[in-house]
Every structure is written in structure tokens, then in C-alpha cells.
Write a protein that holds these residues in place. Structure first.
Motif, PDB file in Angstrom:
ATOM      1  N   UNK A  69      34.486  46.544  57.645  1.00 58.66           N
ATOM      2  CA  UNK A  69      35.412  47.674  57.665  1.00 58.66           C
ATOM      3  C   UNK A  69      36.827  47.132  57.838  1.00 58.66           C
ATOM      4  N   UNK A  70      37.714  47.584  56.971  1.00 59.06           N
ATOM      5  CA  UNK A  70      39.103  47.143  56.998  1.00 59.06           C
ATOM      6  C   UNK A  70      39.905  48.017  57.953  1.00 59.06           C
ATOM      7  N   UNK A  71      41.099  47.568  58.368  1.00 59.95           N
ATOM      8  CA  UNK A  71      41.913  48.333  59.325  1.00 59.95           C
ATOM      9  C   UNK A  71      42.264  49.746  58.853  1.00 59.95           C
ATOM     10  N   UNK A  72      42.359  49.959  57.556  1.00 64.69           N
ATOM     11  CA  UNK A  72      42.700  51.290  57.049  1.00 64.69           C
ATOM     12  C   UNK A  72      41.485  52.226  56.978  1.00 64.69           C
ATOM     13  N   UNK A  73      40.323  51.750  57.393  1.00 63.89           N
ATOM     14  CA  UNK A  73      39.126  52.581  57.424  1.00 63.89           C
ATOM     15  C   UNK A  73      38.219  52.415  56.218  1.00 63.89           C
ATOM     16  N   UNK A  74      38.695  51.768  55.181  1.00 66.33           N
ATOM     17  CA  UNK A  74      37.856  51.551  53.997  1.00 66.33           C
ATOM     18  C   UNK A  74      36.897  50.385  54.262  1.00 66.33           C
ATOM     19  N   UNK A  75      35.863  50.339  53.463  1.00 68.05           N
ATOM     20  CA  UNK A  75      34.863  49.282  53.628  1.00 68.05           C
ATOM     21  C   UNK A  75      34.879  48.382  52.407  1.00 68.05           C
ATOM     22  N   UNK A  76      34.670  47.096  52.666  1.00 67.03           N
ATOM     23  CA  UNK A  76      34.615  46.114  51.589  1.00 67.03           C
ATOM     24  C   UNK A  76      33.327  45.320  51.730  1.00 67.03           C
ATOM     25  N   UNK A  77      32.673  45.071  50.596  1.00 71.86           N
ATOM     26  CA  UNK A  77      31.394  44.364  50.589  1.00 71.86           C
ATOM     27  C   UNK A  77      31.618  42.952  50.058  1.00 71.86           C
ATOM     28  N   UNK A  78      31.051  41.971  50.762  1.00 76.31           N
ATOM     29  CA  UNK A  78      31.185  40.569  50.383  1.00 76.31           C
ATOM     30  C   UNK A  78      29.814  39.980  50.105  1.00 76.31           C
ATOM     31  N   UNK A  79      29.769  39.069  49.159  1.00 78.32           N
ATOM     32  CA  UNK A  79      28.550  38.322  48.865  1.00 78.32           C
ATOM     33  C   UNK A  79      28.611  36.992  49.599  1.00 78.32           C
ATOM     34  N   UNK A  80      27.563  36.702  50.343  1.00 77.84           N
ATOM     35  CA  UNK A  80      27.476  35.387  50.985  1.00 77.84           C
ATOM     36  C   UNK A  80      26.125  34.779  50.626  1.00 77.84           C
ATOM     37  N   UNK A  81      26.054  33.478  50.723  1.00 79.01           N
ATOM     38  CA  UNK A  81      24.843  32.762  50.333  1.00 79.01           C
ATOM     39  C   UNK A  81      24.018  32.429  51.560  1.00 79.01           C
ATOM     40  N   UNK A  82      22.722  32.600  51.429  1.00 78.96           N
ATOM     41  CA  UNK A  82      21.810  32.301  52.526  1.00 78.96           C
ATOM     42  C   UNK A  82      21.487  30.812  52.548  1.00 78.96           C
ATOM     43  N   UNK A  83      21.290  30.289  53.733  1.00 80.95           N
ATOM     44  CA  UNK A  83      20.810  28.926  53.887  1.00 80.95           C
ATOM     45  C   UNK A  83      21.814  27.874  53.483  1.00 80.95           C
ATOM     46  N   UNK A  84      21.280  26.694  53.235  1.00 80.18           N
ATOM     47  CA  UNK A  84      22.094  25.560  52.827  1.00 80.18           C
ATOM     48  C   UNK A  84      21.313  24.689  51.867  1.00 80.18           C
ATOM     49  N   UNK A  85      21.934  23.676  51.369  1.00 76.79           N
ATOM     50  CA  UNK A  85      21.267  22.741  50.470  1.00 76.79           C
ATOM     51  C   UNK A  85      20.864  23.388  49.154  1.00 76.79           C
TER      52      UNK A  85
END
Length: 101
Positions: free
Chosen positions: A41-57
Motif C-alpha cells: 500500500x502506497x502513502x496515497x492509499x493506492x495499492x501496487x503489486x510487485x513480482x518477486x522470485x521465490x528461492x535462490x539458485x
């Protein structure tokens, strides 16, 4: 490639296979072990979705590969070309065994 039609058809097939793997909901089960979506959630109240990678290697490497349209596209094009070449050699081999051309 024998003719322009085969080349165009191979290009379209690899394009569609790439989109299917990278973006379509029907193949989300392939990406799920490698990707994680986090919502912030951003300071202005809107929401942003991010892609992250699981694990390593290797797991992270596959996650990055499956999120990159260009990377997946190269592998899909190679798969389509190899499959087409393998099928063509198989069909030609069967024709020769039967006394065809």
C-alpha cells in the motif's frame, strides 16, 4: 524452411507458446512455484503489486526465465523449430521405408 508460409507459421506458433507460458492464466500453475506476488500500500492509499522470485539458485533462475518474455521466447522458438525438424525427419524416414519419395 521450405517456404515462407512455414516460416510465418513457425513464428506465430512460437509467439503464441511464449504468451501462453509467460502471461496466460491457464499456465499460472507453471509459474506459481517460482513467482510470488506481493501487494504494497502506497502513502496515497493506492495499492501496487510487485513480482518477486521465490528461492535462490536454479529456482530463482527459472523464475526470472518465466517472467522474461524475450528469454522464454527464444526457448519456445527453439522448441518449435526442433520439434518441426524432428517431425519432418520422422515423416521423411517413414516415407522412405514405404518406398515413397
Amino acid at each position: 524452411m521450405d517456404d515462407p508460409f512455414s516460416f510465418v507459421l513457425l513464428c506465430l506458433a512460437s509467439f503464441r507458446l511464449t504468451r501462453l507460458i509467460v502471461y496466460d492464466a491457464i499456465t499460472a500453475w507453471i509459474r506459481r512455484p517460482f513467482h510470488e506476488w506481493t501487494e504494497q500500500e502506497l502513502p496515497d492509499g493506492s495499492k501496487q503489486v510487485f513480482l518477486s522470485f521465490k528461492g535462490g539458485g536454479l529456482r530463482r533462475w527459472f523464475g526470472e526465465l518465466l517472467s522474461c518474455y524475450w528469454c522464454t521466447g527464444i526457448w519456445c522458438a527453439a522448441f518449435c523449430y526442433i520439434r518441426r525438424s524432428w517431425r519432418r525427419s520422422l515423416v521423411n524416414g517413414c516415407r522412405k521405408e514405404k518406398g515413397g519419395y
